[in-house]
Scaffold this motif. Structure first.
Motif, mmCIF file in Angstrom:
data_model
loop_
_atom_site.group_PDB
_atom_site.id
_atom_site.type_symbol
_atom_site.label_atom_id
_atom_site.label_comp_id
_atom_site.label_asym_id
_atom_site.label_seq_id
_atom_site.Cartn_x
_atom_site.Cartn_y
_atom_site.Cartn_z
ATOM 1 N N HIS A 158 37.120 38.045 38.361
ATOM 2 C CA HIS A 158 36.169 37.982 39.471
ATOM 3 C C HIS A 158 36.759 38.430 40.809
ATOM 4 O O HIS A 158 36.017 38.556 41.791
ATOM 5 N N LEU A 159 38.056 38.661 40.854
ATOM 6 C CA LEU A 159 38.701 39.060 42.107
ATOM 7 C C LEU A 159 39.353 40.423 41.955
ATOM 8 O O LEU A 159 39.982 40.717 40.943
ATOM 9 N N GLU A 160 39.236 41.246 42.996
ATOM 10 C CA GLU A 160 39.911 42.537 43.024
ATOM 11 C C GLU A 160 40.912 42.551 44.171
ATOM 12 O O GLU A 160 40.557 42.374 45.336
ATOM 13 N N ASP A 161 42.165 42.734 43.819
ATOM 14 C CA ASP A 161 43.247 42.866 44.794
ATOM 15 C C ASP A 161 43.437 44.355 45.062
ATOM 16 O O ASP A 161 43.861 45.100 44.181
ATOM 17 N N TRP A 162 43.099 44.782 46.284
ATOM 18 C CA TRP A 162 43.181 46.214 46.611
ATOM 19 C C TRP A 162 44.109 46.468 47.806
ATOM 20 O O TRP A 162 43.868 47.338 48.644
ATOM 21 N N ASP A 163 45.199 45.707 47.857
ATOM 22 C CA ASP A 163 46.223 45.887 48.901
ATOM 23 C C ASP A 163 45.691 45.586 50.290
ATOM 24 O O ASP A 163 46.102 46.225 51.274
ATOM 25 N N ALA A 164 44.805 44.599 50.385
ATOM 26 C CA ALA A 164 44.258 44.206 51.691
ATOM 27 C C ALA A 164 45.167 43.132 52.294
ATOM 28 O O ALA A 164 44.877 41.933 52.236
ATOM 29 N N PHE A 165 46.289 43.589 52.852
ATOM 30 C CA PHE A 165 47.284 42.684 53.407
ATOM 31 C C PHE A 165 47.097 42.514 54.911
ATOM 32 O O PHE A 165 46.620 43.406 55.609
ATOM 33 N N GLY A 166 47.530 41.365 55.386
ATOM 34 C CA GLY A 166 47.684 41.128 56.805
ATOM 35 C C GLY A 166 49.056 40.533 57.024
ATOM 36 O O GLY A 166 49.598 39.852 56.143
ATOM 37 N N ILE A 167 49.652 40.790 58.177
ATOM 38 C CA ILE A 167 50.992 40.267 58.439
ATOM 39 C C ILE A 167 51.108 39.841 59.888
ATOM 40 O O ILE A 167 50.576 40.500 60.792
ATOM 41 N N ALA A 168 51.763 38.715 60.095
ATOM 42 C CA ALA A 168 52.074 38.217 61.431
ATOM 43 C C ALA A 168 53.521 37.770 61.413
ATOM 44 O O ALA A 168 53.956 37.083 60.478
ATOM 45 N N SER A 169 54.287 38.162 62.420
ATOM 46 C CA SER A 169 55.701 37.814 62.433
ATOM 47 C C SER A 169 56.193 37.639 63.854
ATOM 48 O O SER A 169 55.551 38.089 64.815
ATOM 49 N N SER A 225 49.228 37.600 54.444
ATOM 50 C CA SER A 225 47.971 37.182 53.828
ATOM 51 C C SER A 225 47.442 38.280 52.914
ATOM 52 O O SER A 225 47.731 39.463 53.102
ATOM 53 N N ILE A 226 46.657 37.862 51.925
ATOM 54 C CA ILE A 226 46.004 38.795 51.004
ATOM 55 C C ILE A 226 44.519 38.456 50.951
ATOM 56 O O ILE A 226 44.148 37.291 50.781
ATOM 57 N N SER A 227 43.691 39.488 51.106
ATOM 58 C CA SER A 227 42.242 39.341 50.977
ATOM 59 C C SER A 227 41.794 39.974 49.661
ATOM 60 O O SER A 227 42.430 40.910 49.163
ATOM 61 N N TYR A 228 40.692 39.477 49.128
ATOM 62 C CA TYR A 228 40.200 39.945 47.827
ATOM 63 C C TYR A 228 38.705 40.247 47.904
ATOM 64 O O TYR A 228 37.951 39.521 48.566
ATOM 65 N N THR A 229 38.294 41.275 47.193
ATOM 66 C CA THR A 229 36.870 41.487 46.966
ATOM 67 C C THR A 229 36.431 40.589 45.813
ATOM 68 O O THR A 229 37.109 40.500 44.785
ATOM 69 N N LEU A 230 35.306 39.898 46.016
ATOM 70 C CA LEU A 230 34.772 39.003 44.994
ATOM 71 C C LEU A 230 33.662 39.700 44.217
ATOM 72 O O LEU A 230 32.718 40.231 44.815
#
Length: 232
Positions: free
Chosen positions: A37-48, A61-66
């Motif tokens: 049910h989830l698609e990981d398509w390299d939708a990263f976020g980064i804070a440093s 962070s990683i976001s996913y298409t549902l």
């Protein structure tokens, strides 16, 4: 190449540089285990944060298409709830060429996004504020502030102010002793199961890092909240 302020068709994808930054995370980045049910398509976020090339803290962070119905992408159940203005905007043609990566981002806006669903946190010199319960509480509040603004944020008018979150959580809401899977092994984790809109879990990975996941309750039935190291 730019044309009147618009991205040219040969504009580079900014996500590529983010991925290179993510690869330099001092600890392995975790995501949810692969699932239908989830698609990981390299939708990263980064804070440093850091100084003179030395990294003090980092969060990826990683976001996913549902996909509510992964067997039929065209099923209307897979569509996101969009307001009329955005739906019209997404359907409009523009009189210039756009890069393929941007067209793909626009296409994905039609579908539900589990925004920043999983975050790996690392601190070189961790304090109590960096422990898993505090990080999970902050993650829950972050998702509520940004994903539930219409119903959970007061005073978020047109003045650009962030507003105030109704009924935020803190580390005292974290329930300990919850079993979670990390790379196929059972780990003692935590969860925040007190908010009406989202559900969150987390695991301390070592003294300096932890992973948290926060998802909307309405979509929880589709999601397996088990973690695995994200491969590149």
């Amino acid at each position: 190449m730019h044309f009147r302020g618009h991205l040219g068709s040969d504009a580079p994808d900014p996500a590529l540089e983010i991925i290179e930054q993510v690869k330099r995370m001092p600890v392995p980045v975790l995501g949810l285990v692969p699932q239908r049910h989830l698609e990981d398509w390299d939708a990263f976020g980064i804070a440093s944060s850091g100084h003179d090339g030395e990294l003090y803290s980092c969060a990826v962070s990683i976001s996913y298409t549902l996909w509510r119905n992964p067997h039929n992408i065209d099923d209307p159940r897979n569509l996101a709830e969009l307001d009329d203005a955005l739906r019209v905007e997404l359907g409009e043609d523009v009189p210039w060429d756009r890069p393929a990566w941007l067209l793909e981002r626009v296409r994905r806006m039609r579908y539900p996004l589990l925004w920043e669903a999983v975050t790996t946190h690392w601190n070189a010199e961790p304090s109590a504020h960096d422990a898993a319960p505090a990080q999970l509480a902050a993650h829950v509040n972050h998702i509520l502030m940004n994903g539930f603004r219409a119903t959970r944020v007061r005073g978020a008018g047109g003045d650009g102010g962030p507003g105030e979150l109704d009924s935020p959580v803190d580390e005292r809401h974290a329930e300990h002793g919850v079993t979670l899977l990390v790379n196929g092994y059972e780990r003692s984790g935590i969860r925040i199961d007190t908010d009406p809109d989202v559900y969150g879990v987390g695991v301390a990975l070592d003294d300096a890092s932890c992973v948290t996941a926060v998802v909307p309750r309405d979509e929880l039935r589709f999601i397996d909240l088990a973690f695995a190291t994200r491969r590149f």
